[in-house]
Design an enzyme around this catalytic site. Structure first.
Site, PDB file in Angstrom:
ATOM      1  N   ASN A 108       0.852  -1.197   0.000  1.00  9.84           N
ATOM      2  CA  ASN A 108       0.000   0.000   0.000  1.00  9.84           C
ATOM      3  C   ASN A 108       0.888   1.248   0.000  1.00  9.84           C
ATOM      4  O   ASN A 108       1.584   1.513   0.978  1.00  9.84           O
ATOM      5  CB  ASN A 108      -0.901  -0.022   1.242  1.00  9.84           C
ATOM      6  CG  ASN A 108      -1.746   1.227   1.394  1.00  9.84           C
ATOM      7  OD1 ASN A 108      -1.750   2.104   0.543  1.00  9.84           O
ATOM      8  ND2 ASN A 108      -2.454   1.303   2.508  1.00  9.84           N
ATOM      9  N   CYS A 116      -4.840   0.512   5.815  1.00 10.90           N
ATOM     10  CA  CYS A 116      -4.459  -0.887   5.995  1.00 10.90           C
ATOM     11  C   CYS A 116      -4.298  -1.256   7.475  1.00 10.90           C
ATOM     12  O   CYS A 116      -4.371  -2.430   7.832  1.00 10.90           O
ATOM     13  CB  CYS A 116      -3.199  -1.215   5.212  1.00 10.90           C
ATOM     14  SG  CYS A 116      -1.826  -0.102   5.486  1.00 10.90           S
ATOM     15  N   HIS A 117      -4.140  -0.269   8.339  1.00  8.83           N
ATOM     16  CA  HIS A 117      -4.022  -0.547   9.777  1.00  8.83           C
ATOM     17  C   HIS A 117      -5.321  -1.093  10.362  1.00  8.83           C
ATOM     18  O   HIS A 117      -5.325  -1.647  11.451  1.00  8.83           O
ATOM     19  CB  HIS A 117      -3.588   0.719  10.538  1.00  8.83           C
ATOM     20  CG  HIS A 117      -4.527   1.869  10.393  1.00  8.83           C
ATOM     21  ND1 HIS A 117      -4.508   2.711   9.297  1.00  8.83           N
ATOM     22  CD2 HIS A 117      -5.530   2.316  11.193  1.00  8.83           C
ATOM     23  CE1 HIS A 117      -5.445   3.628   9.439  1.00  8.83           C
ATOM     24  NE2 HIS A 117      -6.089   3.409  10.578  1.00  8.83           N
ATOM     25  N   GLU A 144      -8.464   6.017  16.525  1.00  9.26           N
ATOM     26  CA  GLU A 144      -9.785   5.883  15.908  1.00  9.26           C
ATOM     27  C   GLU A 144     -10.817   5.265  16.849  1.00  9.26           C
ATOM     28  O   GLU A 144     -11.979   5.126  16.487  1.00  9.26           O
ATOM     29  CB  GLU A 144      -9.678   5.025  14.639  1.00  9.26           C
ATOM     30  CG  GLU A 144      -8.815   5.669  13.568  1.00  9.26           C
ATOM     31  CD  GLU A 144      -8.706   4.814  12.324  1.00  9.26           C
ATOM     32  OE1 GLU A 144      -9.336   3.742  12.243  1.00  9.26           O
ATOM     33  OE2 GLU A 144      -7.986   5.248  11.405  1.00  9.26           O
TER      34      GLU A 144
END
Length: 152
Positions: A108, A116-117, A144
């Site tokens: 990526n 992608c995390h 997040e």
């Protein structure tokens, strides 16, 4: 290629643009800075993200990769902030196998913006190819408000 760098909580980041779209986000400081309006906007959105803003990224992206990699990266962009998917779930959404998903995610070119995390292994966090590895993945998911599954 126009490039802008900035300091972030996970270290220095550099964003590159080509033909009016973001093509790369890399760890480290670029030696030649050539900010554009788009790169300044990308930096502002990333700084807001690191400050806890919930707004999604609104940037034109043009990651370079195979058709399959681009399909995986597009599917990654549908994983909501604060959520985690397994490699298997992403494989069902994008096609392929969990192993091929991991390979595409490792390539990526625009991490964080292409999140992608937010993808984890069935029994734990899996890996992360960004600088800082799993510590960075844990930080981004915590930022997040996502619950990271414990290793089995």
């Amino acid at each position: 290629m126009p490039l802008i760098s900035f300091h972030s909580p996970i270290g220095p980041l550099s964003i590159a643009e080509e033909e009016g779209a973001i093509v790369a986000l890399d760890w480290g400081w670029g030696s030649v800075q050539s900010p554009t309006a788009l790169l300044r906007r990308a930096r502002e959105q990333l700084e807001a993200y690191f400050d806890g803003a919930a707004a999604p990224f609104d940037l034109p992206l043009a990651p370079q990769g195979s058709a399959y990699q681009r399909r995986v990266w597009a599917a990654l962009c549908t994983v909501p902030r604060g959520a985690v998917w397994t490699y298997g779930q992403l494989a069902r959404a994008a096609g392929g196998s969990p192993r091929s998903i991991g390979g595409a995610m490792g390539r990526n070119p625009i991490p964080i913006i292409i999140p992608c995390h937010r993808v984890v292994a069935q029994g734990g966090p899996g890996g992360y190819s960004g600088a800082g590895g799993l510590a960075t993945k844990h930080y981004l998911l915590g930022l997040e408000g996502a619950a990271l599954p414990r290793a089995a």
